[in-house]
Motif scaffolding. Structure first.
Motif, PDB file in Angstrom:
ATOM      1  N   UNK A  10       0.865  -1.180   0.000  1.00 31.49           N
ATOM      2  CA  UNK A  10       0.000   0.000   0.000  1.00 31.49           C
ATOM      3  C   UNK A  10       0.900   1.227   0.000  1.00 31.49           C
ATOM      4  N   UNK A  11       0.637   2.151  -0.900  1.00 30.56           N
ATOM      5  CA  UNK A  11       1.398   3.391  -1.003  1.00 30.56           C
ATOM      6  C   UNK A  11       0.485   4.533  -0.593  1.00 30.56           C
ATOM      7  N   UNK A  12       0.864   5.251   0.432  1.00 26.98           N
ATOM      8  CA  UNK A  12       0.104   6.422   0.881  1.00 26.98           C
ATOM      9  C   UNK A  12       0.796   7.647   0.293  1.00 26.98           C
ATOM     10  N   UNK A  13       0.102   8.326  -0.617  1.00 29.09           N
ATOM     11  CA  UNK A  13       0.687   9.444  -1.349  1.00 29.09           C
ATOM     12  C   UNK A  13       0.827   9.099  -2.818  1.00 29.09           C
ATOM     13  N   UNK A  30       2.927  -7.059  -9.036  1.00 27.56           N
ATOM     14  CA  UNK A  30       2.554  -7.052  -7.626  1.00 27.56           C
ATOM     15  C   UNK A  30       1.254  -6.286  -7.405  1.00 27.56           C
ATOM     16  N   UNK A  31       0.536  -6.721  -6.374  1.00 29.59           N
ATOM     17  CA  UNK A  31      -0.754  -6.116  -6.056  1.00 29.59           C
ATOM     18  C   UNK A  31      -0.519  -4.864  -5.217  1.00 29.59           C
ATOM     19  N   UNK A  32      -0.795  -3.726  -5.824  1.00 27.01           N
ATOM     20  CA  UNK A  32      -0.473  -2.432  -5.234  1.00 27.01           C
ATOM     21  C   UNK A  32      -1.735  -1.578  -5.174  1.00 27.01           C
ATOM     22  N   UNK A  33      -1.904  -0.871  -4.066  1.00 30.20           N
ATOM     23  CA  UNK A  33      -2.955   0.134  -3.969  1.00 30.20           C
ATOM     24  C   UNK A  33      -2.305   1.445  -3.553  1.00 30.20           C
ATOM     25  N   UNK A  34      -2.556   2.497  -4.312  1.00 27.01           N
ATOM     26  CA  UNK A  34      -2.040   3.827  -3.999  1.00 27.01           C
ATOM     27  C   UNK A  34      -3.209   4.727  -3.612  1.00 27.01           C
ATOM     28  N   UNK A  35      -3.058   5.414  -2.490  1.00 22.72           N
ATOM     29  CA  UNK A  35      -4.103   6.305  -1.983  1.00 22.72           C
ATOM     30  C   UNK A  35      -3.536   7.715  -1.859  1.00 22.72           C
TER      31      UNK A  35
END
Length: 546
Positions: A10-13, A30-35
């Motif tokens: 998880x990427x915050x920013x 890869x399974x990535x979520x950016x918020x």
């Protein structure tokens, strides 16, 4: 996204650092979520410079040709005194080690648009804008991030009432100078002492207007220290230091903006894109890694802009993390590989910050007497040149005997045009990203035994020869050094082989090819000796947590 689905990262920013890391991990599957807290990308210019090393990263992201269309090579970076006498010249147009000029100018919104489009095109990447992190909790095998949704109402971020919680093996805080992730992890920050307010102005000259202004330079005028630089193709930027007697409000009035610009441009010549006062700081997180939480970009460091390295340093963070996460998530190495992230990145960034501060202290002199002393020293040639750009001094590089003596471990590796068969191209376009053993005028297979070659394959690496003799070239195996850059680099450092990491930094080098298996053994042992066990552990852990 289902609340309980386990993500890899998880990427915050979701600024340039979060965007680039999303791409680099997403392209590896890869399974990535950016918020990001803000519902839309920031539309106004900020960073305007990237260097040759970062251009290599853009190529690795598959965006090299796209970035070329929205940027321009830099001219020589000049510093002038109040009378426009040249104090310093730094040739950013010169040929770099990376096969191209040292630097480039660009418009950040255009760059972010490329990043955003690429990230959102990747099937394993989820981008969710308008979501603010409210809590980060670490567990033994994963992290949990709580978020709330917000939208803009009359220019104010306003919660909608929607919330969600996501789980991931790792969390990256790329959420800027006021990083919530950094504060949640309890990571303190060192202040290196530089703080100045500058008015930053971006404008677009009208069609046909030619401005009489240095292409890229610092006007070290004590009456008003001033920066002039392209803002990317078709744009210009000025930066003016706030003087001690001026208030921030006065400096931002439109009439003051045009007054400051009046020696070079008037409202009849150009359209004002934006103007804002920024406080240039020098801050450095004490640690960039805490368990499964990692910091990158402005969350980890802030610096004055005089070297143009703020965004570049953040993108180096993302580039450095991408291959580390790749090795960890594939089970090639243990999560302990993150322990070398701070020892690598922090000293290099600190050196860049200190160099930027030193440059700023030259520029930001508002006292005429001090400025006269500075001018006299530079004009007399009594000031030493800037030191070379710092490499890596710690972390995953080989600095012990017998390999450390006068070898280029920790330096950025050479990059040039190579020919394999009938095709000539950039090395990083022709060869897959990963660890590379490169030998000069020798077949590496003759020096790597079966165990060494097997170990290299298992860390995703490959061995390649390099030669300037076309008769010795073997397509795909011994490459022709078309530009001679590899030959010159090897000769300069007196080495016969180097091991290059996935981020293009040199792990180590040997002067005698007989030492190559030992150097490779040092690398593989530090990545994790029992590769079968690590791979099995990673797979079983994924099944347990999915």
């Amino acid at each position: 996204m289902a609340e309980q689905k386990l993500l890899d990262v998880v990427i915050v920013g979701y600024g340039p650092v979060g965007q680039s890391l999303s791409i680099l991990l997403g392209e590896r599957g890869y399974r990535v979520a950016a918020f990001d807290r803000w519902p839309a990308l920031y539309p106004l210019p900020r960073a305007v410079f990237h260097d040759h090393e970062i251009r290599r990263v853009f190529h690795a992201m598959g965006l090299g040709q796209d970035v070329e269309k929205i940027s321009q090579p830099s001219a020589t970076y000049q510093w002038f005194n109040a009378e426009w006498k040249t104090l310093v010249e730094i040739d950013w147009s010169a040929e770099s080690i990376s096969d191209g000029p040292v630097g480039y100018l660009f418009n950040q919104p255009s760059l972010e648009a490329l990043f955003d489009s690429k990230a959102k095109s990747l099937p394993t990447v989820s981008v969710q804008q308008g979501w603010e992190a409210t809590a980060v909790h670490q567990h033994t095998d994963y992290c949990e991030v709580s978020l709330r949704e917000g939208t803009m109402v009359d220019g104010t971020w306003t919660p909608t009432g929607n919330t969600q919680t996501v789980r991931a093996r790792y969390v990256v805080g790329a959420d800027g100078a006021n990083s919530f992730v950094r504060k949640s992890a309890g990571i303190a920050v060192d202040d290196l002492g530089f703080q100045e307010d500058w008015l930053v102005i971006d404008l677009k000259p009208n069609e046909g207007v030619k401005l009489d202004v240095p292409d890229i330079g610092q006007w070290c005028n004590p009456a008003r220290p001033t920066t002039m630089v392209p803002g990317g193709p078709g744009l210009r930027r000025w930066e003016f230091m706030r003087l001690p007697h001026e208030s921030l409000d006065d400096l931002q009035k439109p009439e003051k903006v045009w007054e400051l610009l009046s020696p070079w441009v008037t409202p009849a010549d150009a359209t004002l894109v934006r103007h804002a006062v920024y406080t240039f700081r020098s801050l450095l997180a004490k640690n960039w890694h805490s368990g499964r939480i990692v910091l990158a970009g402005d969350a980890a460091h802030q610096m004055p802009p005089f070297m143009g390295q703020g965004m570049c340093s953040g993108l180096r963070d993302a580039w450095n993390l991408a291959w580390r996460f790749d090795l960890i998530l594939r089970g090639i190495t243990s999560p302990g590989l993150l322990e070398s992230y701070t020892p690598e990145r922090r000293p290099q960034v600190r050196a860049v910050i200190e160099a930027s501060i030193a440059m700023g202290q030259v520029v930001c002199i508002s006292d005429p007497v001090q400025a006269a002393r500075r001018d006299a020293a530079y004009l007399a040639g009594d000031v030493p040149p800037l030191p070379p750009f710092p490499g890596l001094s710690g972390g995953l590089i080989c600095t012990h005997q017998p390999f450390s003596c006068d070898t280029p471990a920790g330096l950025l590796s050479v990059h040039g045009q190579i020919r394999t068969g009938d095709a000539t191209s950039r090395f990083d376009d022709a060869m897959p990203n990963g660890f590379h053993v490169i030998t000069l005028d020798a077949d590496p297979a003759h020096y790597l035994d079966a165990a060494s070659q097997n170990a290299l394959e298992r860390i995703g690496g490959r061995a390649t020869g390099m030669t300037t003799d076309a008769a010795k070239a073997v397509a795909g195996h011994i490459l022709l050094d078309a530009s001679g850059k590899y030959q010159r680099f090897f000769d300069e450092h007196g080495v016969k082989a180097i091991i290059v990491r996935p981020d293009y930094y040199i792990f180590g080098a040997v002067k005698d090819l007989a030492d190559l298996p030992a150097l490779l053994g040092d690398l593989t042992s530090r990545l994790g000796a029992d590769l079968d066990t690590l791979t099995a552990h990673a797979r079983s852990g994924e099944q347990a947590l999915a």
